[in-house]
Design a protein around this motif. Sequence first.
Motif, PDB file in Angstrom:
ATOM      1  N   ILE A  11       0.844  -1.189   0.000  1.00  0.00           N
ATOM      2  CA  ILE A  11       0.000   0.000   0.000  1.00  0.00           C
ATOM      3  C   ILE A  11       0.882   1.243   0.000  1.00  0.00           C
ATOM      4  O   ILE A  11       2.035   1.211   0.429  1.00  0.00           O
ATOM      5  N   GLU A  12       0.312   2.339  -0.512  1.00  0.00           N
ATOM      6  CA  GLU A  12       1.016   3.617  -0.424  1.00  0.00           C
ATOM      7  C   GLU A  12       0.782   4.201   0.961  1.00  0.00           C
ATOM      8  O   GLU A  12      -0.360   4.270   1.424  1.00  0.00           O
ATOM      9  N   ILE A  13       1.853   4.647   1.594  1.00  0.00           N
ATOM     10  CA  ILE A  13       1.743   5.133   2.959  1.00  0.00           C
ATOM     11  C   ILE A  13       2.818   6.187   3.213  1.00  0.00           C
ATOM     12  O   ILE A  13       3.922   6.101   2.659  1.00  0.00           O
ATOM     13  N   ASP A  14       2.490   7.194   4.002  1.00  0.00           N
ATOM     14  CA  ASP A  14       3.447   8.226   4.366  1.00  0.00           C
ATOM     15  C   ASP A  14       4.688   7.588   4.987  1.00  0.00           C
ATOM     16  O   ASP A  14       4.598   6.624   5.748  1.00  0.00           O
ATOM     17  N   GLU A  15       5.871   8.130   4.667  1.00  0.00           N
ATOM     18  CA  GLU A  15       7.132   7.515   5.095  1.00  0.00           C
ATOM     19  C   GLU A  15       7.235   7.416   6.615  1.00  0.00           C
ATOM     20  O   GLU A  15       7.700   6.409   7.153  1.00  0.00           O
ATOM     21  N   LYS A  16       6.785   8.450   7.325  1.00  0.00           N
ATOM     22  CA  LYS A  16       6.838   8.422   8.789  1.00  0.00           C
ATOM     23  C   LYS A  16       5.907   7.351   9.337  1.00  0.00           C
ATOM     24  O   LYS A  16       6.264   6.595  10.250  1.00  0.00           O
TER      25      LYS A  16
END
Length: 325
Positions: A52-57
Amino acid sequence: MKLNSPSRIHMGLIDLNGELGRVDGGVGVALDYPNFQIEGKESSEIEIDFRIEIDEKDKENLESRIKNAAKNVLDIIGETGISLKVNDAILSHSGLGSGTQVSLSTGKITSLVYGIDLNAETLAKITGRGGTSGIGVAAFETGGFIVDGGHTFGEGKDKIDFRPSSASKDVKPSPVLFRHDFDWDIVLTIPKGEQVCGDREVDIFRKFCPVPTEDVQKICRLVLMKMMPAVIEKDFDSFGKVVNELQNLGFKRAEVGLQKESLKGLLSKLQEVSYSGISSFGPTIYSLGDKDTITEISNEFFDKFGIEGEIISTKANNSGYEIIK
């Protein structure tokens, strides 16, 4: 092998006073969506692949939780590795219980891959979850509307002070006092923004606890004599009125008070047309009522304040985690 686990809304902690020798206790509902989905197979080392695409943090935080949960369970069952794929996730620190679901789901899939079926209570102990609220652990295991009984309190007891689950690693999960299927649809308004976690969460417990005895007494009466019967008897208005009233009582009053003025304004506006509350520390607002009206008001809020966010129409999960082979 794949596993789906529910998110949850946390409607409130019952007793953060402790005079009776017990603290915590909670009220909440497991949700069908958002959910956490993880896939696992045997490996000689711990491998984590995000689909899934997810914020790096958020990804770093999630990866750390998964790795720790997997390692703790592998150590217990005597294995060295697991290959895991994350297919869906619950937004971290949004009030939807992502930490518990990630830990329990990872632990469960890891043990099952190796032919060992550890129950939710055992997994919670191994992964350090359920130290304050038992809602997330019960939501994982059975789903539904849940009331838990908290922990013994005082010297030599389960807990000796007030603290969140993240700082209560060695505390056993709370007993479930009541569990029932939940039939009403729920709308989630999830604005992106400031999140409460870590040391700040611990400091908030220290600052606002113990809560007044009279608040706890009123919460107990509302939950026992109005909320629980309303679920059984399918009395929507009685249940919803308690939701609104809880926002001004006990520790929930502090959780609401810590929100931004714009979010508190949205909560008030939603309560004019629905029954609405802050889930856990927020920022998620859950609402019961007309979905179109709730969605319209939430969208107007996002537009007015230039806030990015998500509005999700969902329902209760009444079965808990699901294994997809």
